[in-house]
Design an enzyme around this catalytic site. Structure first.
Site, PDB file in Angstrom:
ATOM      1  N   LYS A  46     130.820 -27.975  62.809  1.00 49.87           N
ATOM      2  CA  LYS A  46     130.051 -27.621  61.131  1.00 49.87           C
ATOM      3  C   LYS A  46     128.877 -26.559  61.038  1.00 49.87           C
ATOM      4  CE  LYS A  46     129.067 -31.150  59.675  1.00 49.87           C
ATOM      5  NZ  LYS A  46     129.266 -32.430  61.171  1.00 49.87           N
ATOM      6  N   ARG A  82     127.656 -38.440  54.113  1.00 45.14           N
ATOM      7  CA  ARG A  82     128.270 -39.311  54.170  1.00 45.14           C
ATOM      8  C   ARG A  82     129.144 -40.161  55.056  1.00 45.14           C
ATOM      9  NH1 ARG A  82     126.007 -36.042  58.800  1.00 45.14           N
ATOM     10  NH2 ARG A  82     126.412 -36.718  61.247  1.00 45.14           N
ATOM     11  N   ARG A 142     121.545 -33.005  74.434  1.00 44.59           N
ATOM     12  CA  ARG A 142     120.795 -34.048  73.349  1.00 44.59           C
ATOM     13  C   ARG A 142     121.353 -35.701  73.070  1.00 44.59           C
ATOM     14  NH1 ARG A 142     123.682 -31.876  67.536  1.00 44.59           N
ATOM     15  NH2 ARG A 142     123.418 -33.426  66.856  1.00 44.59           N
ATOM     16  N   ARG A 157     129.153 -42.503  67.357  1.00 42.51           N
ATOM     17  CA  ARG A 157     129.379 -41.108  66.374  1.00 42.51           C
ATOM     18  C   ARG A 157     130.336 -41.323  65.741  1.00 42.51           C
ATOM     19  NH1 ARG A 157     126.844 -36.231  68.798  1.00 42.51           N
ATOM     20  NH2 ARG A 157     126.565 -35.052  66.770  1.00 42.51           N
TER      21      ARG A 157
HETATM   22  P1  AMP Z   1     124.342 -34.535  62.954  1.00 50.37           P
HETATM   23  O1  AMP Z   1     123.732 -33.560  63.464  1.00 50.37           O
HETATM   24  O2  AMP Z   1     124.904 -33.893  61.368  1.00 50.37           O
HETATM   25  O3  AMP Z   1     125.393 -34.791  63.619  1.00 50.37           O
HETATM   26  O4  AMP Z   1     123.371 -35.370  62.742  1.00 50.37           O
HETATM   27  C1  AMP Z   1     123.096 -36.920  63.464  1.00 50.37           C
HETATM   28  C2  AMP Z   1     122.377 -37.434  63.434  1.00 50.37           C
HETATM   29  O5  AMP Z   1     121.988 -38.090  62.565  1.00 50.37           O
HETATM   30  C3  AMP Z   1     123.655 -38.903  62.641  1.00 50.37           C
HETATM   31  O6  AMP Z   1     124.222 -39.517  63.734  1.00 50.37           O
HETATM   32  C4  AMP Z   1     122.550 -39.213  62.183  1.00 50.37           C
HETATM   33  O7  AMP Z   1     122.419 -40.706  63.224  1.00 50.37           O
HETATM   34  C5  AMP Z   1     122.111 -39.249  61.378  1.00 50.37           C
HETATM   35  N1  AMP Z   1     122.185 -38.497  60.303  1.00 50.37           N
HETATM   36  C6  AMP Z   1     122.668 -37.171  59.533  1.00 50.37           C
HETATM   37  N2  AMP Z   1     123.116 -37.135  58.961  1.00 50.37           N
HETATM   38  C7  AMP Z   1     123.519 -38.655  57.834  1.00 50.37           C
HETATM   39  C8  AMP Z   1     123.017 -39.016  56.852  1.00 50.37           C
HETATM   40  N3  AMP Z   1     123.328 -38.082  55.442  1.00 50.37           N
HETATM   41  N4  AMP Z   1     124.002 -39.663  56.996  1.00 50.37           N
HETATM   42  C9  AMP Z   1     123.519 -41.399  57.976  1.00 50.37           C
HETATM   43  N5  AMP Z   1     123.037 -40.510  58.904  1.00 50.37           N
HETATM   44  C10 AMP Z   1     123.140 -39.402  58.912  1.00 50.37           C
END
Ligand code: AMP
Length: 258
Positions: A41, A120, A192, A203
């Site tokens: 994404k 989300r 990461r 996740r």
């Molecule tokens: P991502 O880079 O989008 O995979 O986000 C990394 C982490 O940030 C996720 O695994 C969540 O812990 C947190 N996170 C990011 N966006 C959200 C969201 N909209 N709602 C809840 N947690 C989020």
């Protein structure tokens, strides 16, 4: 193609002022990107952002940026959020919504936006719909990227990032020239924290739990566009543009705000 918009303000909190004065677009595009962690994404968001001149806004990037600024004390809400993130769990809706409310300016921006990782959950999607409605704004589409589970796990567990210049590598598909070292700045590459196997499982579980209701929410509003994310980023990007070109013009605002 347009130049990439600056989204430093989104990363630097509620009071930060966006430094990109040329961001306004004659026809600003507004998209939400969905897809399990690892489908690519973020890469698609960057490519679309350059194409449409809209800002790529990633809440995950906001959390990672906050986690890295070691000298500034974090707000209790942000420290709380980072705890969840480190364990691969979703940050609670209330915390997410308060961070989004801090950056309403970014959603109202005349350059448009690509939201990557927000919303989300359906609760977050309802908040976004209310914000857009209150500001007489519309989403163009919600792009849902799809990839088989095996491929997702391989993409995530092989990913390595540079803590210094944020370059991203992959042990198989994009290895650095020297193992473990960033090609661009020579820093030691890291995995990461949330790309470790335990966190990946969490996740993907968290994503699966919320994805279907969220997709239903957007399908009902005729916004959902499914896109196969297999192959190279460029192939997926071309597919995205083709799918978007097939969509009818926005002429039914009552659906978008429902
Ligand atoms: P991502 O880079 O989008 O995979 O986000 C990394 C982490 O940030 C996720 O695994 C969540 O812990 C947190 N996170 C990011 N966006 C959200 C969201 N909209 N709602 C809840 N947690 C989020």
């Amino acid at each position: 193609m347009n130049a990439k918009n600056d989204h430093a303000a989104w990363l630097h909190g509620g009071n930060a002022v966006c430094s990109d004065p040329g961001a306004d677009q004659p026809c600003p595009r507004r998209f939400v990107l969905l897809g399990a962690p690892g489908v690519g994404k973020g890469t698609q968001a960057e490519l679309l952002s350059r194409h449409f001149g809209a800002c790529h806004l990633s809440l995950g990037d906001v959390f990672r940026a906050a986690g890295k600024c070691g000298h500034d004390p974090l707000s209790p809400a942000m420290s709380h959020a980072l705890e969840f993130m480190r364990q691969g769990q979703l940050v609670p809706d209330q915390t997410v919504v308060s961070l989004i409310m801090e950056r309403l300016k970014c959603l109202r921006c005349g350059g448009g936006f690509l939201l990557d990782g927000f919303p989300r959950t359906v609760a977050q999607a309802r908040v976004l719909a209310a914000i857009l409605e209150n500001n007489s704004l519309q989403l163009d589409a919600v792009l849902d990227y799809k990839l088989p589970l095996r491929e997702i796990i391989s993409r995530l567990s092989g990913r390595r990032t540079c803590p210094s210049c944020a370059a991203v590598f992959h042990l198989k598909s994009l290895p650095p020239k020297k193992p473990g070292i960033c090609d661009h700045c020579g820093a030691a590459l890291l995995q990461r924290e949330d790309d470790r196997p335990e966190s990946i499982r969490m996740r993907l579980k968290a994503y699966a739990k919320n994805a279907e209701p969220l997709k239903r929410f957007y399908r009902r509003r005729e916004l959902l566009v499914s896109i196969e994310a297999a192959g190279t980023p460029e192939e997926t990007f071309e597919r995205s543009l083709r799918e978007l070109a097939r969509r009818p013009a926005l002429d039914r605002p009552e659906i978008l705000f429902a």
